[in-house]
Design a protein around this motif. Sequence first.
Motif, PDB file in Angstrom:
ATOM      1  N   SER A 158       0.836  -1.202   0.000  1.00 33.60           N
ATOM      2  CA  SER A 158       0.000   0.000   0.000  1.00 33.60           C
ATOM      3  C   SER A 158       0.872   1.254   0.000  1.00 33.60           C
ATOM      4  O   SER A 158       2.081   1.190   0.173  1.00 33.60           O
ATOM      5  CB  SER A 158      -0.893  -0.018   1.243  1.00 33.60           C
ATOM      6  N   TRP A 159       0.233   2.393  -0.167  1.00 37.58           N
ATOM      7  CA  TRP A 159       0.912   3.672  -0.062  1.00 37.58           C
ATOM      8  C   TRP A 159       1.188   4.004   1.406  1.00 37.58           C
ATOM      9  O   TRP A 159       0.397   3.650   2.281  1.00 37.58           O
ATOM     10  CB  TRP A 159       0.038   4.778  -0.648  1.00 37.58           C
ATOM     11  N   THR A 218       5.329   3.764  -2.440  1.00 36.46           N
ATOM     12  CA  THR A 218       4.996   2.347  -2.305  1.00 36.46           C
ATOM     13  C   THR A 218       5.999   1.506  -3.092  1.00 36.46           C
ATOM     14  O   THR A 218       6.591   1.978  -4.071  1.00 36.46           O
ATOM     15  CB  THR A 218       3.557   2.050  -2.789  1.00 36.46           C
ATOM     16  N   ASP A 266      -6.679   7.944  -6.281  1.00 31.95           N
ATOM     17  CA  ASP A 266      -7.688   6.872  -6.221  1.00 31.95           C
ATOM     18  C   ASP A 266      -7.675   6.201  -4.862  1.00 31.95           C
ATOM     19  O   ASP A 266      -8.721   5.847  -4.310  1.00 31.95           O
ATOM     20  CB  ASP A 266      -7.440   5.828  -7.317  1.00 31.95           C
ATOM     21  N   TRP A 267      -6.487   5.988  -4.344  1.00 35.10           N
ATOM     22  CA  TRP A 267      -6.367   5.315  -3.045  1.00 35.10           C
ATOM     23  C   TRP A 267      -6.907   6.209  -1.907  1.00 35.10           C
ATOM     24  O   TRP A 267      -7.552   5.735  -0.978  1.00 35.10           O
ATOM     25  CB  TRP A 267      -4.890   4.973  -2.831  1.00 35.10           C
ATOM     26  N   ALA A 280       0.087  -0.580  -7.562  1.00 35.18           N
ATOM     27  CA  ALA A 280      -0.804   0.203  -6.686  1.00 35.18           C
ATOM     28  C   ALA A 280      -1.582   1.224  -7.521  1.00 35.18           C
ATOM     29  O   ALA A 280      -1.056   1.753  -8.502  1.00 35.18           O
ATOM     30  CB  ALA A 280       0.031   0.924  -5.627  1.00 35.18           C
ATOM     31  N   PRO A 281      -2.825   1.505  -7.139  1.00 34.11           N
ATOM     32  CA  PRO A 281      -3.576   2.555  -7.840  1.00 34.11           C
ATOM     33  C   PRO A 281      -2.926   3.914  -7.599  1.00 34.11           C
ATOM     34  O   PRO A 281      -2.038   4.024  -6.755  1.00 34.11           O
ATOM     35  CB  PRO A 281      -4.961   2.494  -7.167  1.00 34.11           C
ATOM     36  N   ASN A 321     -10.384   2.335   2.397  1.00 38.12           N
ATOM     37  CA  ASN A 321      -8.973   1.944   2.555  1.00 38.12           C
ATOM     38  C   ASN A 321      -8.422   2.224   3.954  1.00 38.12           C
ATOM     39  O   ASN A 321      -7.219   2.462   4.122  1.00 38.12           O
ATOM     40  CB  ASN A 321      -8.095   2.652   1.501  1.00 38.12           C
ATOM     41  N   MET A 335      -2.861  -5.612  -3.913  1.00 35.04           N
ATOM     42  CA  MET A 335      -3.933  -4.692  -3.520  1.00 35.04           C
ATOM     43  C   MET A 335      -5.136  -4.900  -4.421  1.00 35.04           C
ATOM     44  O   MET A 335      -5.027  -5.246  -5.550  1.00 35.04           O
ATOM     45  CB  MET A 335      -3.460  -3.254  -3.662  1.00 35.04           C
ATOM     46  N   VAL A 341      -2.349   7.607  -6.127  1.00 37.00           N
ATOM     47  CA  VAL A 341      -2.607   8.083  -4.760  1.00 37.00           C
ATOM     48  C   VAL A 341      -4.003   8.682  -4.657  1.00 37.00           C
ATOM     49  O   VAL A 341      -4.722   8.450  -3.674  1.00 37.00           O
ATOM     50  CB  VAL A 341      -1.525   9.106  -4.330  1.00 37.00           C
ATOM     51  N   ALA A 382      -9.208  -3.164   6.145  1.00 43.26           N
ATOM     52  CA  ALA A 382      -8.138  -2.795   5.206  1.00 43.26           C
ATOM     53  C   ALA A 382      -6.824  -3.457   5.624  1.00 43.26           C
ATOM     54  O   ALA A 382      -6.065  -3.969   4.790  1.00 43.26           O
ATOM     55  CB  ALA A 382      -7.987  -1.276   5.161  1.00 43.26           C
TER      56      ALA A 382
END
Length: 441
Positions: free
Chosen positions: A51-52, A163, A173-174, A168-169, A261, A441, A171, A431
């Motif tokens: 994850s971020w 990350t 979006d996350w 990962a999507p 998240n 993810m 930032v 999460a």
Amino acid sequence: MTLQRDPVARSSTPARTGYRNLVREDRVHRTLYTDPEVFATEMVNVFGGRSWVYLAHESQLPEPNSFLSVRMGLRPVIVTRDRKSALHVVFNRCSHRAATLCREESGVAKSFQCPYHGWTFRNTGELVGTPWPQGYGEDFDRAEHGLHKLAKVESYRGFIFGTLNGAAPSVVDWLGPAAAWLDYWIDRAPEGEVIVRSAAHRMGYRGNWKLAYDNAGDGYHPAFSHRSLLEMASRMGDSKDMSYFGVSPDEGPMRTYLLGNGHSVIDQRPNYDGPGSFWANQRPQPGREKFEEQIRANHGDDADRLLDLCVGSQINLSIFPNLLVIGNQIQVVEPLAVDRTQLTWHATAIGGVPDAVNTMRMRTQEDFPAFGEPDDQANFEEVQRGLAAPEAEWILMNRGLGVDGWQEVGPDGVVSSTATDELHMRRYYAAWLQLMTEEAM
Ligand code: FES
Ligand code: FE
């Protein structure tokens, strides 16, 4: 109290039991706060592997070739700007024999030379020199020995996240709905510019890092844990903090919003009414009346807006796993060991206001952490001490579960509840579980 027997054997380790058995709808197992094996997996998966993770604020890197040494979980990393100011994050770990390369907290450098044997790396990570290169064979290729780099580094309006997960999507979006709350916080500054430039306030506690995250979304504890601070405020002035006494915050207008998240926010703004009310309910401080007089004399109709900017944003925003935006401050949760954590508070200034406003902002940022944070950290340490009793296995997070009328779904699909609902914990643990158990993810 009679101890309840439970199918999770007290002697079993989380790895044997499986994380899914340790996170239930209404409770989590004590070993998630005490087991070094859980902590080791968190430091890989939750803190950057999947994850971020929040790393730094752009204003801490004010010019080309600026750098900042921080940690991503336990990994030492250097956040750098190159000569064109582009951001990079490299492991602060020499590719020769692993010594940390940069031992300064911040500064300006085009390259880093390892103090151990002198290997030199550009601030973008490439190896540019090895002393006495005749000692390496012809097949030694410098291009293969650069510093490790993060798969992705992105900044959202000055907040830098990194990350190791290339899939990962983005930032934004996350962050999801949390981005709009960061926007509110940033756009309070007239020029949309928030500045972290002063020295940080650091405090360590002997407890697991999740205790800080549990607490950041907890509207249940202030009336009890921060009683002395609230009583001081109520003795000295007419404060909205009085609403905590005798009346449950669940009956007030404050709400907690779940933002996906593992992110959430407590919105205290409905406690206030109109321009100037943030300032009017600020705790008393020496020199406050004279300061207000001067702002009103010099700025007339604009005074209420400027006075409100002197005090906190009235939101507590939690970005999982390690970023807490509280009042006007940025707080970073830094795990050190399963039972040791450092919390770092960064005070902020803003552009586009008279210097006097930023000076007063520094004063209003004194009560947290200086007065309030020791209350919280004492609780974290006492929870960790309580967790030493292995026969009592569970930590409850069931407040609000099944209570009619507490949780609502807004028109935007965002779930909210009253400020003392432990829904914040229930959702972030979902999460957490995903990051601890799924391949990607
Ligand atoms: Fe860095 Fe040897 S460990 S040069
Ligand atoms: Fe608190």
